[in-house]
Design a protein around this motif. Structure first.
Motif, PDB file in Angstrom:
ATOM      1  N   ASP A 110       8.350   4.701  -8.802  1.00 57.61           N
ATOM      2  CA  ASP A 110       7.557   4.206  -9.929  1.00 57.61           C
ATOM      3  C   ASP A 110       6.224   3.613  -9.501  1.00 57.61           C
ATOM      4  OD1 ASP A 110       9.573   5.022 -11.600  1.00 57.61           O
ATOM      5  OD2 ASP A 110      10.401   3.004 -11.911  1.00 57.61           O
ATOM      6  N   ASN A 111       6.112   3.189  -8.253  1.00 55.38           N
ATOM      7  CA  ASN A 111       4.874   2.570  -7.780  1.00 55.38           C
ATOM      8  C   ASN A 111       4.064   3.463  -6.852  1.00 55.38           C
ATOM      9  OD1 ASN A 111       4.757  -0.270  -8.906  1.00 55.38           O
ATOM     10  ND2 ASN A 111       6.866  -0.093  -8.230  1.00 55.38           N
ATOM     11  N   CYS A 114      11.991   1.850  -7.609  1.00 49.67           N
ATOM     12  CA  CYS A 114      10.794   1.031  -7.426  1.00 49.67           C
ATOM     13  C   CYS A 114       9.730   1.775  -6.619  1.00 49.67           C
ATOM     14  CB  CYS A 114      11.142  -0.291  -6.732  1.00 49.67           C
ATOM     15  SG  CYS A 114      12.074  -1.443  -7.770  1.00 49.67           S
ATOM     16  N   GLU A 163      14.741  -5.776  -9.586  1.00 47.61           N
ATOM     17  CA  GLU A 163      15.776  -4.764  -9.723  1.00 47.61           C
ATOM     18  C   GLU A 163      16.777  -4.759  -8.559  1.00 47.61           C
ATOM     19  OE1 GLU A 163      16.037  -3.045 -12.495  1.00 47.61           O
ATOM     20  OE2 GLU A 163      14.205  -3.984 -13.244  1.00 47.61           O
ATOM     21  N   THR A 193       7.541  -6.871  -6.421  1.00 47.94           N
ATOM     22  CA  THR A 193       8.001  -7.501  -7.665  1.00 47.94           C
ATOM     23  C   THR A 193       9.159  -6.706  -8.259  1.00 47.94           C
ATOM     24  OG1 THR A 193       5.801  -8.386  -8.098  1.00 47.94           O
ATOM     25  CG2 THR A 193       7.293  -8.201  -9.985  1.00 47.94           C
ATOM     26  N   CYS A 194       9.027  -5.386  -8.253  1.00 48.93           N
ATOM     27  CA  CYS A 194      10.088  -4.512  -8.761  1.00 48.93           C
ATOM     28  C   CYS A 194      11.360  -4.688  -7.942  1.00 48.93           C
ATOM     29  CB  CYS A 194       9.618  -3.063  -8.727  1.00 48.93           C
ATOM     30  SG  CYS A 194      10.860  -1.861  -9.284  1.00 48.93           S
ATOM     31  N   GLU A 254       3.220  -4.808  -6.563  1.00 48.06           N
ATOM     32  CA  GLU A 254       3.995  -4.321  -7.708  1.00 48.06           C
ATOM     33  C   GLU A 254       5.379  -3.841  -7.273  1.00 48.06           C
ATOM     34  OE1 GLU A 254       0.998  -3.042  -6.804  1.00 48.06           O
ATOM     35  OE2 GLU A 254      -0.334  -3.878  -8.322  1.00 48.06           O
ATOM     36  N   THR A 255       5.441  -3.193  -6.120  1.00 53.15           N
ATOM     37  CA  THR A 255       6.726  -2.707  -5.622  1.00 53.15           C
ATOM     38  C   THR A 255       7.607  -3.878  -5.211  1.00 53.15           C
ATOM     39  OG1 THR A 255       5.577  -0.748  -4.784  1.00 53.15           O
ATOM     40  CG2 THR A 255       7.833  -1.077  -4.040  1.00 53.15           C
TER      41      THR A 255
END
Length: 102
Positions: free
Chosen positions: A53-54, A50, A95, A90-91, A87-88
């Protein structure tokens, strides 16, 4: 210091995608101790994914450089900034929580 010189020579012969993957892999090694220390109990692999990816390209490069010298306060600040992004979060919820429930 030799490692940095060798890494630069290796990167010069790599494609952009390969350079990005090398930087991401290096950044992971700088992020890992920060996550373990600051976020104990959070499943490491999903959290690493996460964060990576962010992260922006600038953040990835800074974290990759930190992997050579070891984590610093700058490393902690960058990781904290990335983890604080919606966004992180949420990830991590999507996950990380399922990994905790297994």
């Amino acid at each position: 210091m030799r490692f940095v010189v060798v890494a630069c020579l290796v990167l010069a012969g790599c494609s952009v995608q390969q350079q990005d993957q090398i930087a991401r892999d290096a950044a992971r090694s700088a992020i890992t101790p920060v996550l373990v220390d600051r976020f104990p109990g959070v499943p490491l692999e999903p959290a690493l994914n996460c964060v990576i990816d962010n992260a922006s390209a600038v953040q990835i490069r800074a974290l990759a450089l930190d992997s050579v010298t070891g984590p610093t306060e700058s490393t902690v600040q960058i990781v904290t900034d990335i983890v604080s992004q919606p966004e992180t979060l949420t990830c991590l919820a999507a996950e990380g929580l399922p990994a905790l429930l297994r």
